[in-house]
Write a protein that holds these residues in place. Structure first.
Motif, mmCIF file in Angstrom:
data_model
loop_
_atom_site.group_PDB
_atom_site.id
_atom_site.type_symbol
_atom_site.label_atom_id
_atom_site.label_comp_id
_atom_site.label_asym_id
_atom_site.label_seq_id
_atom_site.Cartn_x
_atom_site.Cartn_y
_atom_site.Cartn_z
ATOM 1 N N UNK A 66 4.499 -4.723 0.697
ATOM 2 C CA UNK A 66 4.331 -5.125 2.089
ATOM 3 C C UNK A 66 3.249 -4.242 2.691
ATOM 4 N N UNK A 67 2.306 -4.823 3.420
ATOM 5 C CA UNK A 67 1.184 -4.061 3.948
ATOM 6 C C UNK A 67 1.663 -2.958 4.908
ATOM 7 N N UNK A 68 1.068 -1.804 4.767
ATOM 8 C CA UNK A 68 1.391 -0.667 5.625
ATOM 9 C C UNK A 68 0.372 -0.569 6.772
ATOM 10 N N UNK A 69 0.580 0.405 7.654
ATOM 11 C CA UNK A 69 -0.359 0.625 8.757
ATOM 12 C C UNK A 69 -1.730 1.027 8.221
ATOM 13 N N UNK A 70 -1.734 1.788 7.114
ATOM 14 C CA UNK A 70 -3.009 2.181 6.504
ATOM 15 C C UNK A 70 -3.742 0.968 5.948
ATOM 16 N N UNK A 71 -2.974 0.045 5.342
ATOM 17 C CA UNK A 71 -3.593 -1.177 4.813
ATOM 18 C C UNK A 71 -4.205 -2.003 5.943
ATOM 19 N N UNK A 72 -3.484 -2.111 7.051
ATOM 20 C CA UNK A 72 -3.987 -2.880 8.187
ATOM 21 C C UNK A 72 -5.264 -2.245 8.748
#
Length: 308
Positions: A66-72
């Motif tokens: 699941x995408x994290x804040x860093x990924x976003x």
């Protein structure tokens, strides 16, 4: 049955299936998935569910996380860098005097490759441009030539109806569209009235075509003899939307034209000439649907926007 999750990488883009594994993302979640070109950032459109094995193309690639804040944040940085890359590439195209139109730029999620989408009237020798861009960005460069339909899908816009174009709103794949559809729907064959912003036939011609084809088969053709509640007549016109038939009833020297529901009209064999007299049946009758030819191609020969 296979357990899958549906992921989309672009707005109104094609839907791809992935193996959720132990993860259970729901619709609207951002996920990192493994694709043929590496890790990609996508949005879940359909949650975890089962589909028949024949509906998927193996091997099914996994959802990594699941995408994290860093990924976003990385995805947002890529979107910002794409705007800068677009301006640089546009300048290089002018310097190399290439007959091509830059449409869009896309960074892969890990930044290992930049994809430049363009349109052109023919083949373009962009080898020198690729080398120049690679020396500027210090990464892999890929140029993809797309069709005008894909260009409209990427850029968006408003159609003749005043609403955003369908391809940029909800259409995942383009459907074949031909001039025959416009003819069967009794539309004007003026190209400016049946063409979309891409210059090709409007995709919405396909929406009602199945209804027109099914209804037309139940109704008599123009020029055929039919039996009506008021007697024998000849079909002058048919209205597929209202499912009515306009018939000329001849009574001796007098004639009148009436509209009847299609269910009240019984088809008979034979045609009538201009004087209203029956014509002898032909030995062989050829269905016009089988000799109708499309005067325009269906879709563009373009490269898919996403790699599976």
């Amino acid at each position: 049955m296979a357990t899958i999750v549906g992921v989309r990488f672009h707005n109104a883009g094609k839907l791809y299936y992935f193996d959720p594994g132990a993860l259970w993302p729901t619709a609207g979640d951002a996920v990192i998935v493994e694709t043929a070109r590496g890790l990609e950032y996508g949005e879940v459109v359909t949650g975890v569910h089962e589909v028949p094995d024949e509906d998927i193309t193996p091997p099914l690639k996994p959802v990594v996380r699941i995408a994290t804040a860093e990924d976003a944040q990385r995805q947002a940085d890529n979107r910002r860098k794409e705007k800068e890359a677009y301006a640089i590439c546009q300048k290089k195209i002018i310097e190399h005097k290439l007959e091509m139109k830059l449409v869009s730029v896309e960074y892969t999620f890990d930044g290992s490759k930049i994809l430049f989408y363009f349109t052109a009237n023919g083949r373009v020798d962009f080898r020198a441009l690729v080398k120049n861009l690679a020396s500027v960005f210090k990464t892999r460069i890929e140029l993809k030539q797309i069709g005008v339909r894909d260009e409209a899908k990427m850029l968006g816009g408003l159609g003749l109806c005043g609403r955003p174009v369908c391809c940029a709103q909800f259409m995942g794949d383009f459907q074949p569209v031909s001039i025959k559809m416009a003819k069967e729907q009794n539309l004007s064959l003026n190209p400016t009235k049946i063409s979309g912003v891409c210059g090709r036939l409007m995709c919405c011609l396909k929406y009602e075509q199945d209804h027109y084809e099914a209804t037309r088969k139940r109704m008599p053709r123009v020029g055929r003899d039919v039996m009506t509640p008021d007697g024998l007549g000849t079909v002058q016109e048919i209205n597929i939307l209202r499912e009515t038939v306009r018939v000329r009833i001849t009574n001796g020297d007098n004639s009148e034209i009436k509209d009847y529901p299609a269910a009240d009209v019984q088809r008979l064999g034979g045609r009538r000439n201009d004087r209203g007299q029956p014509e002898p049946p032909e030995e062989t009758e050829v269905d016009e649907e089988f000799i109708e030819t499309a005067i325009e191609g269906t879709t563009d020969e373009s490269i898919p926007l996403d790699d599976e």
